[in-house]
Design a protein around this motif. Structure first.
Motif, PDB file in Angstrom:
ATOM      1  N   SER A   2       0.796  -1.187  -0.048  1.00 55.29           N
ATOM      2  CA  SER A   2       0.048  -0.052   0.080  1.00 55.29           C
ATOM      3  C   SER A   2       0.903   1.354  -0.091  1.00 55.29           C
ATOM      4  O   SER A   2       2.030   1.515   0.574  1.00 55.29           O
ATOM      5  CB  SER A   2      -0.870   0.002   1.140  1.00 55.29           C
ATOM      6  OG  SER A   2      -1.796   1.248   1.390  1.00 55.29           O
ATOM      7  N   MET A   9      -4.162   4.505   6.583  1.00 57.90           N
ATOM      8  CA  MET A   9      -4.906   3.181   6.436  1.00 57.90           C
ATOM      9  C   MET A   9      -6.116   3.340   7.088  1.00 57.90           C
ATOM     10  O   MET A   9      -7.363   3.085   6.833  1.00 57.90           O
ATOM     11  CB  MET A   9      -4.426   1.869   6.105  1.00 57.90           C
ATOM     12  CG  MET A   9      -3.691   1.947   4.974  1.00 57.90           C
ATOM     13  SD  MET A   9      -2.788   0.260   4.780  1.00 57.90           S
ATOM     14  CE  MET A   9      -3.925  -1.078   4.481  1.00 57.90           C
ATOM     15  N   SER A  59      -6.526  -0.363  -1.499  1.00 54.75           N
ATOM     16  CA  SER A  59      -5.512  -0.390  -0.467  1.00 54.75           C
ATOM     17  C   SER A  59      -6.193  -0.728   1.084  1.00 54.75           C
ATOM     18  O   SER A  59      -5.337  -1.137   1.645  1.00 54.75           O
ATOM     19  CB  SER A  59      -4.847   0.869  -0.458  1.00 54.75           C
ATOM     20  OG  SER A  59      -3.924   1.213  -1.694  1.00 54.75           O
TER      21      SER A  59
END
Length: 159
Positions: A2, A9, A59
């Motif tokens: 990612s 995230m 992602s």
């Protein structure tokens, strides 16, 4: 791999969750909240299929990422008075702003727009999941409070 850090995230993943929780909270019921949580879960687990070319969503919300535990959801710090006053929607929108700021610097404008649409679709799915009647079966599905919150979310997202 990612392009987002674990913290980023987490922020990206938490935004649609906060929005969903905010919409559920503006007009809460025991059974309807469970139905709305299931709708939210379905929206999130289906995100990668719904947006097959979006690097942001893949992602953070791809099946393998969700199963791996790589994304740690931030536990929202929500106070009962925020739920009662409706301030939870503003708090959720602040979480969305933080997430959009992150993705805006690393993704294409089209992907950012799709991410915003995904956030709104989470809110909309929650609002349309249960009505106000017995066991959430009543009509209309979207209450006046939920409709007002959806309008606020849509305006904030610029979609």
């Amino acid at each position: 791999m990612s392009i987002y850090t674990p913290e980023e995230m987490s922020t990206i993943a938490s935004a649609p969750m906060m929005i969903g929780m905010a919409i559920a909270s503006v007009d809460m019921g025991i059974v309807s909240t469970a139905i709305e949580a299931a709708a939210m879960s379905k929206e999130i687990t289906g995100a990668a299929k719904k947006y097959p070319n979006n690097s942001i969503i893949h992602s953070v919300f791809a099946d393998e990422v969700l199963r791996s535990g790589a994304v740690k959801m931030q536990k929202p710090d929500v106070k009962s008075e925020e739920v009662q006053s409706g301030a939870i929607v503003d708090k959720a929108l602040a979480a969305v702003d933080a997430a959009v700021a992150i993705v805006s610097s690393k993704a294409t404008p089209e992907e950012v727009q799709e991410y915003k649409q995904f956030i709104y679709s989470c809110a909309d799915a929650v609002a349309n999941a249960a009505g106000s009647g017995l066991f959430g079966s009543g009509s209309p599905k979207v209450t006046d409070k939920e409709a007002a919150a959806l309008t606020k979310v849509k305006a904030a997202l610029g979609i």
